[in-house]
Scaffold this active site. Structure first.
Site, PDB file in Angstrom:
ATOM      1  N   GLU A   1      44.916  53.947  55.863  1.00  0.00           N
ATOM      2  CA  GLU A   1      43.560  54.291  55.428  1.00  0.00           C
ATOM      3  C   GLU A   1      43.591  54.934  54.041  1.00  0.00           C
ATOM      4  OE1 GLU A   1      40.821  55.269  59.130  1.00  0.00           O
ATOM      5  OE2 GLU A   1      42.733  56.337  59.280  1.00  0.00           O
TER       6      GLU A   1
ATOM      7  N   GLU B   1      45.932  52.308  65.785  1.00  0.00           N
ATOM      8  CA  GLU B   1      45.421  53.441  66.559  1.00  0.00           C
ATOM      9  C   GLU B   1      45.001  53.107  67.980  1.00  0.00           C
ATOM     10  OE1 GLU B   1      44.608  54.805  62.257  1.00  0.00           O
ATOM     11  OE2 GLU B   1      44.860  52.938  63.366  1.00  0.00           O
TER      12      GLU B   1
END
Length: 266
Positions: A120, A141
């Site tokens: 990210e 995730e």
């Protein structure tokens, strides 16, 4: 300060190397230190481009520290309902927001494993250069029962398309640097990611800061769903801004006219 970030200046380019051995995790303390150094680079008029890379061997940023996420989850589950702290009070959110909205070009030189919060972070930069090698990039995730918490799916979709981003995030699927380049997750691939990123940054640093910041501002508007007619209308004001904000555009154009009209030499 944790000493997790080291600074190297090369002309108008600043290289920020992120180290948190042995695993190379991102956490609140490291995020705060990166944020502090990043703000310093943005405030320094001598710096025109910023490169981030990893200092742990074969790791850019492995991912966010899962132990810290568990602690946050436990605190949230035990907290009394009430007003939440502002987003800016959380270092990783403040860092992500500043990466996405600042006037200077940023490049992630991905020199190893880059997953979760590390991916990210890289996605929030303006460009990504990945080193060749056997390592993984992506957002795994869901394999831990959570989702990318910094806007990773939204940013990934803008790079690789919504369908592919949805598939990758749903499955927690990560890719190697070659596939990351093929699908558009990274912009360039090189044997030495830092050297390649620095070369690009040196080129960016020769350009007008006003023009670069204006292009970045336009890109943010477009990514936010700006309608085409609105964008075209606002571009007139943006163009006027590059002519009047400082003297650099006029100096460059006059030099172009006086020195043989070769735009690539300016």
């Amino acid at each position: 300060m944790t000493g997790a970030v080291s600074i190297t200046d090369e002309g108008r380019v600043r290289l920020l190397t992120i180290s948190n051995p042995p695993r190379g995790y991102l956490n609140a303390a490291v995020s705060l230190e990166i944020l502090d150094h990043f703000r310093g680079a943005l405030a320094d008029d001598a710096i025109r481009a910023i490169v981030f890379t990893g200092g742990v061997p074969d790791v850019f940023i492995r991912h966010y520290d899962v132990g810290e996420i568990v602690a946050v989850g436990e605190a949230m589950r035990n907290a009394t309902p009430g007003e939440a702290a502002p987003r800016s009070a959380t270092p990783i959110y403040a860092l992500a927001d500043l990466l996405l909205d600042n006037p200077k070009p940023t490049i992630a030189a991905i020199n190893g494993t880059c997953m979760g919060g590390g991916c990210e972070f890289a996605l929030a930069c303006d460009m990504r250069v990945a080193a060749t090698g056997n390592y993984t990039i992506g957002l795994p995730e869901t394999r831990l029962g959570i989702i990318p918490g910094l806007g990773g799916m939204q940013m990934l979709a803008r790079k690789v398309g919504l369908a592919r981003a949805t598939e990758m995030v749903l499955r927690g699927r990560v890719v190697g640097p070659d596939e990351a380049h093929r699908i558009g997750l990274v912009d360039f691939i090189a044997e030495d990611a830092v050297a390649a990123a620095m070369e690009i940054a040196r080129d960016l640093a020769t350009l007008s800061p006003v023009a670069v910041a204006t292009v970045k501002r336009m890109a943010v508007r477009m990514a936010s769903g700006e309608p085409l007619p609105d964008g075209i209308a606002l571009t007139a004001a943006d163009f006027a801004h590059t002519l009047t904000a400082d003297d650099e555009a006029m100096v460059r154009m006059r030099r172009f006219l006086a020195e043989g009209e070769d735009i690539l030499s300016q």
